[in-house]
Design a protein around this motif. Structure first.
Motif, PDB file in Angstrom:
ATOM      1  N   PRO A 199     -21.530 -21.649  -5.718  1.00  0.00           N
ATOM      2  CA  PRO A 199     -21.778 -21.986  -7.060  1.00  0.00           C
ATOM      3  C   PRO A 199     -22.802 -20.888  -7.831  1.00  0.00           C
ATOM      4  O   PRO A 199     -22.345 -20.840  -9.124  1.00  0.00           O
ATOM      5  N   PHE A 200     -23.271 -20.179  -7.036  1.00  0.00           N
ATOM      6  CA  PHE A 200     -24.126 -18.990  -7.842  1.00  0.00           C
ATOM      7  C   PHE A 200     -23.005 -17.954  -7.859  1.00  0.00           C
ATOM      8  O   PHE A 200     -23.379 -17.242  -9.286  1.00  0.00           O
ATOM      9  N   GLN A 201     -22.198 -17.647  -7.069  1.00  0.00           N
ATOM     10  CA  GLN A 201     -21.192 -16.734  -7.332  1.00  0.00           C
ATOM     11  C   GLN A 201     -20.615 -16.958  -8.590  1.00  0.00           C
ATOM     12  O   GLN A 201     -20.249 -16.385  -9.578  1.00  0.00           O
ATOM     13  N   THR A 202     -19.892 -18.549  -8.780  1.00  0.00           N
ATOM     14  CA  THR A 202     -19.118 -18.825  -9.784  1.00  0.00           C
ATOM     15  C   THR A 202     -19.891 -18.713 -11.215  1.00  0.00           C
ATOM     16  O   THR A 202     -19.110 -18.711 -12.501  1.00  0.00           O
ATOM     17  N   SER A 203     -21.001 -18.835 -11.163  1.00  0.00           N
ATOM     18  CA  SER A 203     -22.093 -18.998 -12.267  1.00  0.00           C
ATOM     19  C   SER A 203     -22.001 -17.383 -12.931  1.00  0.00           C
ATOM     20  O   SER A 203     -22.321 -17.257 -14.027  1.00  0.00           O
ATOM     21  N   PHE A 204     -21.784 -16.513 -12.239  1.00  0.00           N
ATOM     22  CA  PHE A 204     -21.371 -15.101 -12.848  1.00  0.00           C
ATOM     23  C   PHE A 204     -19.791 -14.756 -13.220  1.00  0.00           C
ATOM     24  O   PHE A 204     -19.862 -13.528 -13.536  1.00  0.00           O
ATOM     25  N   GLY A 205     -19.236 -15.831 -13.278  1.00  0.00           N
ATOM     26  CA  GLY A 205     -17.775 -15.521 -13.436  1.00  0.00           C
ATOM     27  C   GLY A 205     -16.888 -14.872 -12.489  1.00  0.00           C
ATOM     28  O   GLY A 205     -16.071 -13.964 -12.790  1.00  0.00           O
ATOM     29  N   ALA A 206     -17.232 -15.146 -11.158  1.00  0.00           N
ATOM     30  CA  ALA A 206     -16.609 -14.407 -10.298  1.00  0.00           C
ATOM     31  C   ALA A 206     -15.954 -15.242  -8.995  1.00  0.00           C
ATOM     32  O   ALA A 206     -16.628 -15.189  -7.771  1.00  0.00           O
ATOM     33  N   PRO A 207     -15.310 -16.315  -9.182  1.00  0.00           N
ATOM     34  CA  PRO A 207     -14.460 -17.119  -8.419  1.00  0.00           C
ATOM     35  C   PRO A 207     -13.548 -16.459  -7.341  1.00  0.00           C
ATOM     36  O   PRO A 207     -13.406 -15.230  -7.808  1.00  0.00           O
ATOM     37  N   VAL A 208     -13.334 -16.996  -6.306  1.00  0.00           N
ATOM     38  CA  VAL A 208     -12.322 -16.168  -5.285  1.00  0.00           C
ATOM     39  C   VAL A 208     -11.192 -15.658  -5.979  1.00  0.00           C
ATOM     40  O   VAL A 208     -10.568 -14.626  -5.975  1.00  0.00           O
ATOM     41  N   PHE A 209     -10.540 -16.916  -6.551  1.00  0.00           N
ATOM     42  CA  PHE A 209      -9.250 -16.659  -7.087  1.00  0.00           C
ATOM     43  C   PHE A 209      -9.228 -16.955  -8.689  1.00  0.00           C
ATOM     44  O   PHE A 209      -9.869 -17.584  -9.279  1.00  0.00           O
ATOM     45  N   GLU A 210      -8.297 -16.272  -9.335  1.00  0.00           N
ATOM     46  CA  GLU A 210      -8.010 -16.346 -10.728  1.00  0.00           C
ATOM     47  C   GLU A 210      -7.287 -17.635 -10.993  1.00  0.00           C
ATOM     48  O   GLU A 210      -6.496 -18.236  -9.914  1.00  0.00           O
ATOM     49  N   GLY A 215      -5.125 -24.921 -14.526  1.00  0.00           N
ATOM     50  CA  GLY A 215      -6.037 -25.014 -13.644  1.00  0.00           C
ATOM     51  C   GLY A 215      -5.460 -24.800 -12.361  1.00  0.00           C
ATOM     52  O   GLY A 215      -6.484 -24.761 -11.089  1.00  0.00           O
ATOM     53  N   SER A 216      -4.419 -24.481 -11.946  1.00  0.00           N
ATOM     54  CA  SER A 216      -3.888 -24.042 -10.722  1.00  0.00           C
ATOM     55  C   SER A 216      -4.049 -22.643 -10.263  1.00  0.00           C
ATOM     56  O   SER A 216      -4.410 -21.801 -10.986  1.00  0.00           O
ATOM     57  N   TYR A 217      -4.301 -22.399  -8.829  1.00  0.00           N
ATOM     58  CA  TYR A 217      -4.633 -20.800  -8.681  1.00  0.00           C
ATOM     59  C   TYR A 217      -3.723 -20.045  -8.254  1.00  0.00           C
ATOM     60  O   TYR A 217      -2.542 -20.459  -7.993  1.00  0.00           O
ATOM     61  N   THR A 218      -3.860 -18.769  -8.547  1.00  0.00           N
ATOM     62  CA  THR A 218      -3.179 -17.652  -8.487  1.00  0.00           C
ATOM     63  C   THR A 218      -3.426 -17.010  -7.303  1.00  0.00           C
ATOM     64  O   THR A 218      -4.466 -17.391  -6.563  1.00  0.00           O
ATOM     65  N   SER A 219      -2.653 -16.070  -6.803  1.00  0.00           N
ATOM     66  CA  SER A 219      -2.993 -14.972  -5.561  1.00  0.00           C
ATOM     67  C   SER A 219      -3.922 -13.850  -6.042  1.00  0.00           C
ATOM     68  O   SER A 219      -4.327 -13.204  -5.050  1.00  0.00           O
ATOM     69  N   ASP A 220      -4.236 -13.887  -7.089  1.00  0.00           N
ATOM     70  CA  ASP A 220      -5.251 -12.804  -7.577  1.00  0.00           C
ATOM     71  C   ASP A 220      -6.783 -12.929  -7.493  1.00  0.00           C
ATOM     72  O   ASP A 220      -7.237 -13.996  -7.799  1.00  0.00           O
ATOM     73  N   LEU A 221      -7.127 -12.211  -6.812  1.00  0.00           N
ATOM     74  CA  LEU A 221      -8.768 -12.096  -6.469  1.00  0.00           C
ATOM     75  C   LEU A 221      -9.618 -11.964  -7.878  1.00  0.00           C
ATOM     76  O   LEU A 221      -9.281 -11.144  -8.418  1.00  0.00           O
ATOM     77  N   ALA A 222     -10.740 -12.834  -7.964  1.00  0.00           N
ATOM     78  CA  ALA A 222     -11.384 -12.694  -9.186  1.00  0.00           C
ATOM     79  C   ALA A 222     -12.818 -12.165  -8.808  1.00  0.00           C
ATOM     80  O   ALA A 222     -13.881 -12.654  -9.665  1.00  0.00           O
ATOM     81  N   LEU A 223     -13.234 -12.269  -7.460  1.00  0.00           N
ATOM     82  CA  LEU A 223     -14.435 -11.909  -7.085  1.00  0.00           C
ATOM     83  C   LEU A 223     -15.161 -10.847  -7.229  1.00  0.00           C
ATOM     84  O   LEU A 223     -16.166 -10.538  -6.719  1.00  0.00           O
ATOM     85  N   GLY A 224     -14.297  -9.589  -7.632  1.00  0.00           N
ATOM     86  CA  GLY A 224     -14.842  -8.280  -7.818  1.00  0.00           C
ATOM     87  C   GLY A 224     -15.058  -7.973  -9.187  1.00  0.00           C
ATOM     88  O   GLY A 224     -15.488  -8.875 -10.026  1.00  0.00           O
ATOM     89  N   GLY A 225     -14.968  -6.688  -9.599  1.00  0.00           N
ATOM     90  CA  GLY A 225     -15.188  -6.192 -10.972  1.00  0.00           C
ATOM     91  C   GLY A 225     -16.480  -6.472 -11.325  1.00  0.00           C
ATOM     92  O   GLY A 225     -17.588  -6.387 -10.531  1.00  0.00           O
ATOM     93  N   GLU A 226     -16.720  -6.360 -12.601  1.00  0.00           N
ATOM     94  CA  GLU A 226     -18.118  -6.075 -13.315  1.00  0.00           C
ATOM     95  C   GLU A 226     -18.745  -7.448 -12.845  1.00  0.00           C
ATOM     96  O   GLU A 226     -20.065  -7.497 -12.558  1.00  0.00           O
ATOM     97  N   ASN A 227     -18.091  -8.792 -13.039  1.00  0.00           N
ATOM     98  CA  ASN A 227     -18.723  -9.967 -12.718  1.00  0.00           C
ATOM     99  C   ASN A 227     -19.333  -9.939 -11.239  1.00  0.00           C
ATOM    100  O   ASN A 227     -20.457 -10.584 -11.135  1.00  0.00           O
ATOM    101  N   GLY A 228     -18.377  -9.746 -10.329  1.00  0.00           N
ATOM    102  CA  GLY A 228     -18.888  -9.711  -8.918  1.00  0.00           C
ATOM    103  C   GLY A 228     -19.955  -8.611  -8.492  1.00  0.00           C
ATOM    104  O   GLY A 228     -20.644  -8.903  -7.789  1.00  0.00           O
ATOM    105  N   GLN A 229     -20.060  -7.527  -9.480  1.00  0.00           N
ATOM    106  CA  GLN A 229     -20.820  -6.621  -9.063  1.00  0.00           C
ATOM    107  C   GLN A 229     -22.275  -7.160  -9.590  1.00  0.00           C
ATOM    108  O   GLN A 229     -23.540  -6.981  -9.130  1.00  0.00           O
ATOM    109  N   ALA A 230     -22.304  -7.886 -10.890  1.00  0.00           N
ATOM    110  CA  ALA A 230     -23.531  -8.469 -11.407  1.00  0.00           C
ATOM    111  C   ALA A 230     -23.989  -9.338 -10.376  1.00  0.00           C
ATOM    112  O   ALA A 230     -25.311  -9.579 -10.310  1.00  0.00           O
ATOM    113  N   TYR A 231     -23.039 -10.092  -9.840  1.00  0.00           N
ATOM    114  CA  TYR A 231     -23.601 -11.305  -8.980  1.00  0.00           C
ATOM    115  C   TYR A 231     -24.239 -10.620  -7.627  1.00  0.00           C
ATOM    116  O   TYR A 231     -25.210 -11.045  -7.111  1.00  0.00           O
ATOM    117  N   ALA A 232     -23.595  -9.711  -6.975  1.00  0.00           N
ATOM    118  CA  ALA A 232     -24.199  -8.736  -5.848  1.00  0.00           C
ATOM    119  C   ALA A 232     -25.586  -8.025  -6.269  1.00  0.00           C
ATOM    120  O   ALA A 232     -26.377  -8.265  -5.430  1.00  0.00           O
TER     121      ALA A 232
END
Length: 307
Positions: A199-210, A215-232
């Motif tokens: 939940p902390f990860q998602t609060s940075f806009g970095a869920p696992v998948f797009e 509302g259905s999930y794709t196979s594209d990862l969303a946990l990286g990029g700028e939002n993922g770096q901010a969470y890290a």
């Protein structure tokens, strides 16, 4: 699941679905689609796998079903941890139960092995939370009848904190004001805990998948990029500040909360009984955002599968 849909009521729906549709060689489930209320005709005797925790509610549902239909329900009590493998093995060999209790994350394996049948909820689908139906949906078909949803939340010791924090920083400040050993507890461990921290990860806009617009999930990862770096970066900062500690594992966190060493712990419903047995008056609060967006935990859904 929405309030008012008790386990016994859902079990009765499962019995009716199985008797009306699951045993129909034609594959038709039309008799069970109008709010899943139709009573089965003929031999609708059922074998149902459950565990000891759910047995009392299923006994109630079975008795009502038998009285209404004249058909019999045999409840077989099994260890929940062994149901998944046993169901796969036995149904693959033409054996096993008509219905089994199970978790939504068994679905992919069950469908891939051809051991479960899709079900039609009809108007009855409106009685369930959308996320619970989605959890049991595979390639557009529903394969399980949900009865319970669980997820993590903030569990608060009301004697140490009397209000719900609006943000993560608010929670830490309120925890420090409580004067306890820990402002906040979360199981981390030496290797981290992505499930609990999600939940902390998602609060940075970095869920696992797009996700798609529906509302259905794709196979594209969303946990990286700028939002993922901010969470890290946030994780590193919280570790440096001592708020997050890899020395705190599940047992240490639970024991510390039970001993009144923190007003807040991030955990699930599986912890509540221990805290109440320790004499703690607890409240359950939403997980506060650390990154500015809504903190969304993983959800677990349990329900019934038809062979």
């Amino acid at each position: 699941m929405r309030r008012g849909i008790a386990l016994a009521a859902v079990a009765s729906m499962a019995f009716t679905l199985a008797a009306c549709g699951g045993n129909d060689d034609s594959g038709s489930t039309d008799s069970a689609t109008e709010g899943v209320s139709a009573a089965p005709a003929g031999d609708g005797n059922l074998t149902v796998w459950t565990d000891s925790n759910r047995e009392p509610a299923l006994k109630e549902a079975a008795a009502a079903y038998e009285e209404e239909t004249g058909n019999k329900v045999e409840l077989v009590v099994k260890d929940f941890d062994g149901i998944r493998a046993d169901f796969l093995s036995q149904v693959s060999n033409g054996e096993g139960p008509d219905i089994t209790v199970g978790a939504h994350d068994w679905l992919g394996e069950f469908v891939a092995n051809g051991v479960v049948s899709p079900i039609e909820l009809g108007d009855g689908a409106a009685d369930f939370a959308e996320v619970s139906i989605s959890a049991f949906t595979y390639d557009g078909q529903v394969y399980g009848l949900p009865y319970a949803i669980e997820n993590t939340a903030i569990i608060r010791n009301t004697a140490l904190a009397d209000s719900t924090p609006e943000s993560f920083d608010d929670m830490i400040a309120m925890g420090e004001e409580a004067g306890t050993d820990y402002s906040f507890l979360v199981q981390t461990g030496a290797e981290g805990d992505p499930y609990t921290f999600y939940p902390f990860q998602t609060s940075f806009g970095a869920p696992v998948f797009e996700q798609n617009s529906d509302g259905s999930y794709t196979s594209d990862l969303a946990l990286g990029g700028e939002n993922g770096q901010a969470y890290a970066q946030w994780l590193a900062e919280q570790g440096q500040a001592g708020v997050l500690d890899t020395a705190i594992d599940y047992d240490i966190a639970v024991d510390a909360f039970k001993n009144g060493e923190s007003p807040y712990i991030l955990g699930g419903p599986w912890m509540i009984a221990d805290f109440e047995d320790a004499g703690i008056d607890v409240a359950v609060d939403p997980i506060p955002s650390a990154g500015g967006e809504t903190a969304v935990p993983f959800s677990g859904v349990q329900g019934f599968y038809m062979s």
